[in-house]
Design a protein around this motif. Sequence first.
Motif, PDB file in Angstrom:
ATOM      1  N   VAL A  98      15.605  24.110 -41.444  1.00 16.08           N
ATOM      2  CA  VAL A  98      14.879  23.193 -42.442  1.00 16.08           C
ATOM      3  C   VAL A  98      14.742  24.447 -43.658  1.00 16.08           C
ATOM      4  CG1 VAL A  98      12.734  23.594 -41.250  1.00 16.08           C
ATOM      5  CG2 VAL A  98      12.765  21.846 -43.351  1.00 16.08           C
ATOM      6  N   GLN A 116       8.583   6.539 -47.342  1.00 15.81           N
ATOM      7  CA  GLN A 116       8.057   7.582 -46.991  1.00 15.81           C
ATOM      8  C   GLN A 116       6.318   7.585 -46.869  1.00 15.81           C
ATOM      9  OE1 GLN A 116       9.529  11.070 -49.112  1.00 15.81           O
ATOM     10  NE2 GLN A 116      11.684  10.536 -48.886  1.00 15.81           N
ATOM     11  N   GLY A 117       6.016   8.429 -46.150  1.00 20.32           N
ATOM     12  CA  GLY A 117       4.462   8.683 -45.787  1.00 20.32           C
ATOM     13  C   GLY A 117       3.912   7.446 -45.149  1.00 20.32           C
ATOM     14  N   ARG A 118       4.663   6.832 -44.438  1.00 21.83           N
ATOM     15  CA  ARG A 118       4.294   5.845 -43.586  1.00 21.83           C
ATOM     16  C   ARG A 118       4.195   5.978 -42.000  1.00 21.83           C
ATOM     17  NH1 ARG A 118       7.738   1.139 -44.753  1.00 21.83           N
ATOM     18  NH2 ARG A 118       6.886   0.351 -42.953  1.00 21.83           N
ATOM     19  N   GLY A 119       4.488   7.346 -41.701  1.00 21.81           N
ATOM     20  CA  GLY A 119       4.708   7.553 -40.181  1.00 21.81           C
ATOM     21  C   GLY A 119       6.082   7.342 -39.767  1.00 21.81           C
ATOM     22  N   GLN A 139      13.876  15.768 -53.832  1.00 22.87           N
ATOM     23  CA  GLN A 139      14.299  16.245 -52.543  1.00 22.87           C
ATOM     24  C   GLN A 139      15.614  16.369 -52.319  1.00 22.87           C
ATOM     25  OE1 GLN A 139      12.231  12.818 -50.505  1.00 22.87           O
ATOM     26  NE2 GLN A 139      10.357  13.728 -50.365  1.00 22.87           N
ATOM     27  N   TRP A 161      17.103  19.340 -50.620  1.00 23.87           N
ATOM     28  CA  TRP A 161      16.763  19.644 -48.994  1.00 23.87           C
ATOM     29  C   TRP A 161      17.815  18.814 -48.155  1.00 23.87           C
ATOM     30  CZ3 TRP A 161      11.504  18.575 -50.669  1.00 23.87           C
ATOM     31  CH2 TRP A 161      10.950  19.589 -51.381  1.00 23.87           C
ATOM     32  N   LEU A 163      17.663  14.168 -41.466  1.00 25.63           N
ATOM     33  CA  LEU A 163      16.787  13.206 -41.475  1.00 25.63           C
ATOM     34  C   LEU A 163      16.302  12.791 -42.692  1.00 25.63           C
ATOM     35  CD1 LEU A 163      14.364  11.655 -39.902  1.00 25.63           C
ATOM     36  CD2 LEU A 163      12.965  13.728 -40.033  1.00 25.63           C
ATOM     37  N   VAL A 164      16.517  11.747 -43.178  1.00 26.32           N
ATOM     38  CA  VAL A 164      16.169  11.175 -44.399  1.00 26.32           C
ATOM     39  C   VAL A 164      15.435   9.640 -44.363  1.00 26.32           C
ATOM     40  CG1 VAL A 164      16.785  10.539 -46.930  1.00 26.32           C
ATOM     41  CG2 VAL A 164      18.222  12.269 -45.448  1.00 26.32           C
ATOM     42  N   GLY A 172       5.801  20.737 -41.948  1.00 28.84           N
ATOM     43  CA  GLY A 172       4.376  20.495 -41.471  1.00 28.84           C
ATOM     44  C   GLY A 172       4.635  19.195 -40.487  1.00 28.84           C
ATOM     45  N   LEU A 173       5.487  18.559 -40.499  1.00 31.80           N
ATOM     46  CA  LEU A 173       5.936  17.400 -39.592  1.00 31.80           C
ATOM     47  C   LEU A 173       6.478  17.879 -38.414  1.00 31.80           C
ATOM     48  CD1 LEU A 173       6.571  14.579 -38.424  1.00 31.80           C
ATOM     49  CD2 LEU A 173       8.791  14.770 -39.946  1.00 31.80           C
ATOM     50  N   GLY A 200       8.971   9.042 -40.494  1.00 26.15           N
ATOM     51  CA  GLY A 200       9.807  10.208 -40.080  1.00 26.15           C
ATOM     52  C   GLY A 200       9.251  11.083 -38.915  1.00 26.15           C
ATOM     53  N   ARG A 201       7.919  10.804 -38.529  1.00 25.56           N
ATOM     54  CA  ARG A 201       7.295  11.327 -37.291  1.00 25.56           C
ATOM     55  C   ARG A 201       7.791  10.368 -36.323  1.00 25.56           C
ATOM     56  NH1 ARG A 201       2.941  14.259 -35.944  1.00 25.56           N
ATOM     57  NH2 ARG A 201       2.316  14.193 -38.060  1.00 25.56           N
TER      58      ARG A 201
HETATM   59  C1  LIG Z   1      10.276  14.589 -44.454  1.00 27.73           C
HETATM   60  C2  LIG Z   1      10.495  13.330 -44.212  1.00 27.73           C
HETATM   61  C3  LIG Z   1      11.387  12.925 -43.326  1.00 27.73           C
HETATM   62  C4  LIG Z   1       9.048  12.842 -43.418  1.00 27.73           C
HETATM   63  O1  LIG Z   1       9.018  11.554 -43.324  1.00 27.73           O
HETATM   64  P1  LIG Z   1       7.822  10.509 -43.440  1.00 27.73           P
HETATM   65  O2  LIG Z   1       8.217   9.182 -43.187  1.00 27.73           O
HETATM   66  O3  LIG Z   1       7.844  10.538 -45.174  1.00 27.73           O
HETATM   67  O4  LIG Z   1       6.640  11.312 -42.970  1.00 27.73           O
HETATM   68  P2  LIG Z   1       5.586  10.911 -41.988  1.00 27.73           P
HETATM   69  O5  LIG Z   1       4.776   9.518 -42.894  1.00 27.73           O
HETATM   70  O6  LIG Z   1       5.841  10.536 -40.690  1.00 27.73           O
HETATM   71  O7  LIG Z   1       4.536  12.025 -42.014  1.00 27.73           O
HETATM   72  C5  LIG Z   1       4.566  12.875 -40.994  1.00 27.73           C
HETATM   73  C6  LIG Z   1       4.009  14.169 -41.448  1.00 27.73           C
HETATM   74  O8  LIG Z   1       5.004  14.920 -42.413  1.00 27.73           O
HETATM   75  C7  LIG Z   1       3.979  15.535 -43.394  1.00 27.73           C
HETATM   76  N1  LIG Z   1       4.169  15.145 -44.644  1.00 27.73           N
HETATM   77  C8  LIG Z   1       4.677  13.941 -44.973  1.00 27.73           C
HETATM   78  N2  LIG Z   1       4.615  13.828 -46.413  1.00 27.73           N
HETATM   79  C9  LIG Z   1       4.081  15.009 -46.727  1.00 27.73           C
HETATM   80  C10 LIG Z   1       3.739  15.590 -48.107  1.00 27.73           C
HETATM   81  N3  LIG Z   1       3.953  14.876 -49.239  1.00 27.73           N
HETATM   82  N4  LIG Z   1       3.161  16.686 -48.377  1.00 27.73           N
HETATM   83  C11 LIG Z   1       2.896  17.528 -47.149  1.00 27.73           C
HETATM   84  N5  LIG Z   1       3.190  16.912 -46.024  1.00 27.73           N
HETATM   85  C12 LIG Z   1       3.709  15.886 -45.788  1.00 27.73           C
HETATM   86  C13 LIG Z   1       2.637  15.745 -42.593  1.00 27.73           C
HETATM   87  O9  LIG Z   1       2.620  16.987 -41.837  1.00 27.73           O
HETATM   88  C14 LIG Z   1       2.666  14.311 -41.781  1.00 27.73           C
HETATM   89  O10 LIG Z   1       1.774  14.498 -40.998  1.00 27.73           O
HETATM   90  P3  LIG Z   1       0.559  13.413 -40.688  1.00 27.73           P
HETATM   91  O11 LIG Z   1       1.205  12.262 -40.155  1.00 27.73           O
HETATM   92  O12 LIG Z   1      -0.375  14.025 -39.960  1.00 27.73           O
HETATM   93  O13 LIG Z   1       0.131  12.960 -42.100  1.00 27.73           O
HETATM   94  C15 LIG Z   1      10.584  12.537 -45.458  1.00 27.73           C
HETATM   95  O14 LIG Z   1       9.836  13.009 -46.391  1.00 27.73           O
HETATM   96  C16 LIG Z   1      12.044  12.922 -46.232  1.00 27.73           C
HETATM   97  O15 LIG Z   1      12.951  12.070 -45.929  1.00 27.73           O
HETATM   98  N6  LIG Z   1      12.006  13.810 -47.076  1.00 27.73           N
HETATM   99  C17 LIG Z   1      13.433  13.985 -47.793  1.00 27.73           C
HETATM  100  C18 LIG Z   1      14.411  14.461 -46.996  1.00 27.73           C
HETATM  101  C19 LIG Z   1      14.205  15.826 -46.200  1.00 27.73           C
HETATM  102  O16 LIG Z   1      13.553  16.664 -46.628  1.00 27.73           O
HETATM  103  N7  LIG Z   1      14.389  15.800 -44.717  1.00 27.73           N
HETATM  104  C20 LIG Z   1      14.031  16.679 -43.993  1.00 27.73           C
HETATM  105  C21 LIG Z   1      15.316  17.653 -43.724  1.00 27.73           C
HETATM  106  S1  LIG Z   1      15.017  18.884 -42.639  1.00 27.73           S
END
Ligand SMILES: CC(C)(COP(=O)(O)OP(=O)(O)OC[C@H]1O[C@@H](n2cnc3c(N)ncnc32)[C@H](O)[C@@H]1OP(=O)(O)O)[C@@H](O)C(=O)NCCC(=O)NCCS
Length: 151
Positions: free
Chosen positions: A117, A82-85, A24, A27, A75-76, A126-127, A87-88
């Motif tokens: 992004v 990750q995957g626990r809601g 990641q 990004w 946003l990190v 997607g988020l 980020g949302r």
């Molecule tokens: C992007 C990021 C902030 C999402 O945070 P997260 O806490 O892992 O995500 P959430 O658990 O809140 O999931 C929210 C949504 O993200 C999407 N999502 C999360 N993980 C995903 C994955 N592995 N593949 C596809 N979609 C995914 C889905 O749409 C998900 O929706 P859902 O709640 O209906 O399942 C996190 O993965 C991250 O820090 N990534 C690295 C840094 C980055 O890319 N930041 C964004 C820069 S613009």
Amino acid sequence: MITLAPAASANWRDIARVRAADGQHEWVAETTYYLCLSAYDGLWRSYAILDGDATVGHVMWAVDPEDKGHWIGGLVIDAEHQGRGLGRATVEVLLDLWEREEPALSGTAYREAALSVSPDNEAAVGLYRSLGFVRTDEDMDDEIVMRRTRA
Ligand SMILES: CC(C)(COP(=O)(O)OP(=O)(O)OC[C@H]1O[C@@H](n2cnc3c(N)ncnc32)[C@H](O)[C@@H]1OP(=O)(O)O)[C@@H](O)C(=O)NCCC(=O)NCCS
């Protein structure tokens, strides 16, 4: 579920320990870069994302002096969390903050949220889409710009 705490002397080390997962890093920058940007560039404001007392991520925001949009950056969510809601929840908390507190925070009324992004960052795109952000025809370096008019 989560709260945002402004970056400060008491928490910057915790924010600096936040790491994206392997694969990641193309990004996002290191959180230390975002902390420096907020400290020295005079535009962005960095926050620790807290889940209870634990620092689980970083986010920053700024009002663009040209388009007056409220921009989300850096946003990190730490790889372990990750995957626990979280980020949302972070984006929802920011949108709610601006709806409730602006223009007192920045001096600019909140009308539109914006962010850039990488188009191949499927999780992030997607988020943002699910939260009502819409892709525009603007480009920023190699990233697309998404905007969301205030509800
Ligand atoms: C992007 C990021 C902030 C999402 O945070 P997260 O806490 O892992 O995500 P959430 O658990 O809140 O999931 C929210 C949504 O993200 C999407 N999502 C999360 N993980 C995903 C994955 N592995 N593949 C596809 N979609 C995914 C889905 O749409 C998900 O929706 P859902 O709640 O209906 O399942 C996190 O993965 C991250 O820090 N990534 C690295 C840094 C980055 O890319 N930041 C964004 C820069 S613009």
